[in-house]
Design a protein around this motif. Sequence first.
Motif, PDB file in Angstrom:
ATOM      1  N   GLY A   1      24.731  28.030  44.700  1.00 30.78           N
ATOM      2  CA  GLY A   1      26.561  28.384  44.891  1.00 30.78           C
ATOM      3  C   GLY A   1      26.530  29.923  45.917  1.00 30.78           C
ATOM      4  N   GLN A   2      27.120  29.714  46.860  1.00 29.43           N
ATOM      5  CA  GLN A   2      28.275  30.787  47.161  1.00 29.43           C
ATOM      6  C   GLN A   2      28.533  31.897  46.479  1.00 29.43           C
ATOM      7  OE1 GLN A   2      28.187  31.694  51.177  1.00 29.43           O
ATOM      8  NE2 GLN A   2      29.042  33.700  50.733  1.00 29.43           N
ATOM      9  N   GLY A   3      28.126  33.334  46.518  1.00 27.63           N
ATOM     10  CA  GLY A   3      27.871  34.444  45.833  1.00 27.63           C
ATOM     11  C   GLY A   3      29.626  34.769  46.409  1.00 27.63           C
ATOM     12  N   SER A   4      31.040  35.248  45.600  1.00 30.70           N
ATOM     13  CA  SER A   4      31.788  35.523  46.236  1.00 30.70           C
ATOM     14  C   SER A   4      32.431  37.136  46.104  1.00 30.70           C
ATOM     15  CB  SER A   4      32.750  35.396  44.710  1.00 30.70           C
ATOM     16  OG  SER A   4      34.359  35.766  44.917  1.00 30.70           O
ATOM     17  N   SER A   5      32.638  37.144  47.450  1.00 31.49           N
ATOM     18  CA  SER A   5      32.695  38.250  47.811  1.00 31.49           C
ATOM     19  C   SER A   5      34.723  38.980  47.537  1.00 31.49           C
ATOM     20  CB  SER A   5      32.346  38.689  49.819  1.00 31.49           C
ATOM     21  OG  SER A   5      33.584  37.548  49.979  1.00 31.49           O
ATOM     22  N   HIS A   6      34.901  38.793  46.167  1.00 29.54           N
ATOM     23  CA  HIS A   6      36.789  39.390  46.272  1.00 29.54           C
ATOM     24  C   HIS A   6      36.136  40.557  45.699  1.00 29.54           C
ATOM     25  CE1 HIS A   6      39.892  38.981  43.785  1.00 29.54           C
ATOM     26  NE2 HIS A   6      40.155  38.208  44.528  1.00 29.54           N
ATOM     27  N   LEU A   7      37.463  41.357  46.312  1.00 28.57           N
ATOM     28  CA  LEU A   7      38.459  42.241  46.201  1.00 28.57           C
ATOM     29  C   LEU A   7      39.556  42.412  44.897  1.00 28.57           C
ATOM     30  CD1 LEU A   7      37.547  43.981  49.214  1.00 28.57           C
ATOM     31  CD2 LEU A   7      35.852  44.221  47.741  1.00 28.57           C
ATOM     32  N   HIS A   8      38.408  43.076  43.709  1.00 29.10           N
ATOM     33  CA  HIS A   8      39.652  43.023  42.790  1.00 29.10           C
ATOM     34  C   HIS A   8      40.797  43.729  43.058  1.00 29.10           C
ATOM     35  CE1 HIS A   8      40.669  43.286  38.583  1.00 29.10           C
ATOM     36  NE2 HIS A   8      41.562  44.011  38.708  1.00 29.10           N
ATOM     37  N   ARG A   9      42.635  43.016  42.796  1.00 27.83           N
ATOM     38  CA  ARG A   9      43.495  43.090  43.260  1.00 27.83           C
ATOM     39  C   ARG A   9      44.708  42.971  42.096  1.00 27.83           C
ATOM     40  NH1 ARG A   9      41.800  45.426  46.494  1.00 27.83           N
ATOM     41  NH2 ARG A   9      41.438  45.834  48.371  1.00 27.83           N
ATOM     42  N   GLU A  10      45.444  43.566  41.254  1.00 29.09           N
ATOM     43  CA  GLU A  10      46.614  43.511  40.922  1.00 29.09           C
ATOM     44  C   GLU A  10      47.399  44.551  41.097  1.00 29.09           C
ATOM     45  OE1 GLU A  10      45.899  44.508  36.338  1.00 29.09           O
ATOM     46  OE2 GLU A  10      43.505  44.616  36.751  1.00 29.09           O
ATOM     47  N   LYS A  11      48.787  44.248  40.121  1.00 26.44           N
ATOM     48  CA  LYS A  11      49.332  45.391  40.819  1.00 26.44           C
ATOM     49  C   LYS A  11      49.264  46.545  39.960  1.00 26.44           C
ATOM     50  CE  LYS A  11      54.854  44.804  39.346  1.00 26.44           C
ATOM     51  NZ  LYS A  11      55.562  44.291  38.207  1.00 26.44           N
ATOM     52  N   TYR A  12      49.586  47.584  40.984  1.00 17.52           N
ATOM     53  CA  TYR A  12      49.844  48.524  40.258  1.00 17.52           C
ATOM     54  C   TYR A  12      47.912  48.844  40.483  1.00 17.52           C
ATOM     55  CZ  TYR A  12      54.375  48.500  37.774  1.00 17.52           C
ATOM     56  OH  TYR A  12      55.155  47.856  37.555  1.00 17.52           O
ATOM     57  N   LEU A  13      47.889  48.649  41.092  1.00 21.33           N
ATOM     58  CA  LEU A  13      46.202  48.280  41.112  1.00 21.33           C
ATOM     59  C   LEU A  13      45.586  48.216  42.668  1.00 21.33           C
ATOM     60  CD1 LEU A  13      43.665  49.973  40.167  1.00 21.33           C
ATOM     61  CD2 LEU A  13      42.695  48.467  39.508  1.00 21.33           C
ATOM     62  N   ALA A  14      46.046  48.942  43.817  1.00 22.11           N
ATOM     63  CA  ALA A  14      46.045  48.340  45.177  1.00 22.11           C
ATOM     64  C   ALA A  14      44.328  48.214  45.492  1.00 22.11           C
ATOM     65  CB  ALA A  14      46.905  49.433  45.806  1.00 22.11           C
ATOM     66  N   LYS A  15      43.196  49.131  45.059  1.00 22.87           N
ATOM     67  CA  LYS A  15      42.215  49.204  45.782  1.00 22.87           C
ATOM     68  C   LYS A  15      41.276  49.344  44.089  1.00 22.87           C
ATOM     69  CE  LYS A  15      43.360  51.616  50.029  1.00 22.87           C
ATOM     70  NZ  LYS A  15      42.887  52.748  50.913  1.00 22.87           N
ATOM     71  N   GLY A  16      41.261  47.926  43.749  1.00 22.27           N
ATOM     72  CA  GLY A  16      39.787  47.549  43.002  1.00 22.27           C
ATOM     73  C   GLY A  16      39.174  47.563  43.397  1.00 22.27           C
ATOM     74  N   GLY A  17      37.448  47.854  42.468  1.00 23.11           N
ATOM     75  CA  GLY A  17      36.444  47.299  42.831  1.00 23.11           C
ATOM     76  C   GLY A  17      36.218  45.758  42.987  1.00 23.11           C
ATOM     77  N   PRO A  18      34.785  46.107  43.753  1.00 23.14           N
ATOM     78  CA  PRO A  18      34.784  44.530  44.085  1.00 23.14           C
ATOM     79  C   PRO A  18      34.067  43.647  42.508  1.00 23.14           C
ATOM     80  CG  PRO A  18      32.606  45.928  44.447  1.00 23.14           C
ATOM     81  CD  PRO A  18      33.599  46.820  44.416  1.00 23.14           C
TER      82      PRO A  18
END
Length: 332
Positions: free
Chosen positions: A20-37
């Motif tokens: 399977g392909q690894g994911s390149s998602h970046l963490h995002r949630e309310k009040y956290l605009a720039k979460g890490g990978p």
Amino acid sequence: MTEGNFVDYVKMHVSSGKGGQGSSHLHREKYLAKGGPDGGDGGRGGHVILKGNANLWTLLHLKFKRHIRAEHGGNGSSGRSSGSDGEDQYVEVPLGTVVRDTETNEVIFEITEDGEERIIAEGGKGGRGNWHFKSSTNQTPRYAQPGIPKEEKDITLELKLLADVGLVGFPNAGKSTLLSVLTSAKPKIADYEFTTLKPNLGIVKHREFQTFVMADIPGIIEGAAEGKGLGYYFLRHIERNSILLFMIPADAEDIKKQYDILLDELKRYNPEMLDKERMIAITKCDMLDDELKAELKEELDNNLPIDYMFISSVAQQGLKELKDRLWNMLNE
């Protein structure tokens, strides 16, 4: 087992699952605009696995399964969630199955034990997600690994019978008749050469509920080691027999010569065959009266290099003694 149900040679294409392909998602949630990978890893692709099964005697169940494919691994996702592993594909085969690469004809491995598992096509590893690549100088990697591709190959399955006693002889020597009398097997029997075109197996019941397996091999002709007659088709089945019972009819012109020809064919095919225990059964001896049998015995005592005995499958002569002798040879 009927002759039509005996399949000892199958070609197939096997294909494992890709990773399977690894994911390149970046963490995002309310009040956290720039979460890490937080991209998860891809799952492993499924293997294609061959598994030995002592309850199988033939490759018949694989005759029409020409393509075996394992499941692909799932892709990674956010939250470092790994993809699911692909489901493995198991292919059950009888003991004594030789696996070859169809293209090169090289032996890859052999299955000889019940429950033995060997991977024939390995599933691809899953790719790593982007959180593996985070560092002090690259805190938001936007890439991930792809999964390793699937493995594909063409293979040939050849069955070499695992039997205790193999019946060896020229066509029409009485091998099938003996098997039908000593066991519950029902091989085709007729008064012409090459009645038996495929090996037959039977279980011989001995004293005190003991048993051993006997194999009726299609008749050998001179030149079989070079492929004449049924050639390699049946000689490979003799390789895995513990004892070779040479069957020569009492009305043969020269019993010693027939034995020498049979032994020479086995030697030319595989010299290791000569290391096996051997015995000769003089068949159809119901055609001999006591005087002829005595004359023949005197001649054989001087010429034959191994033990022999007189039997008649039709008249049921010497069969108990034959079973006793074979049982003792198997347990020495």
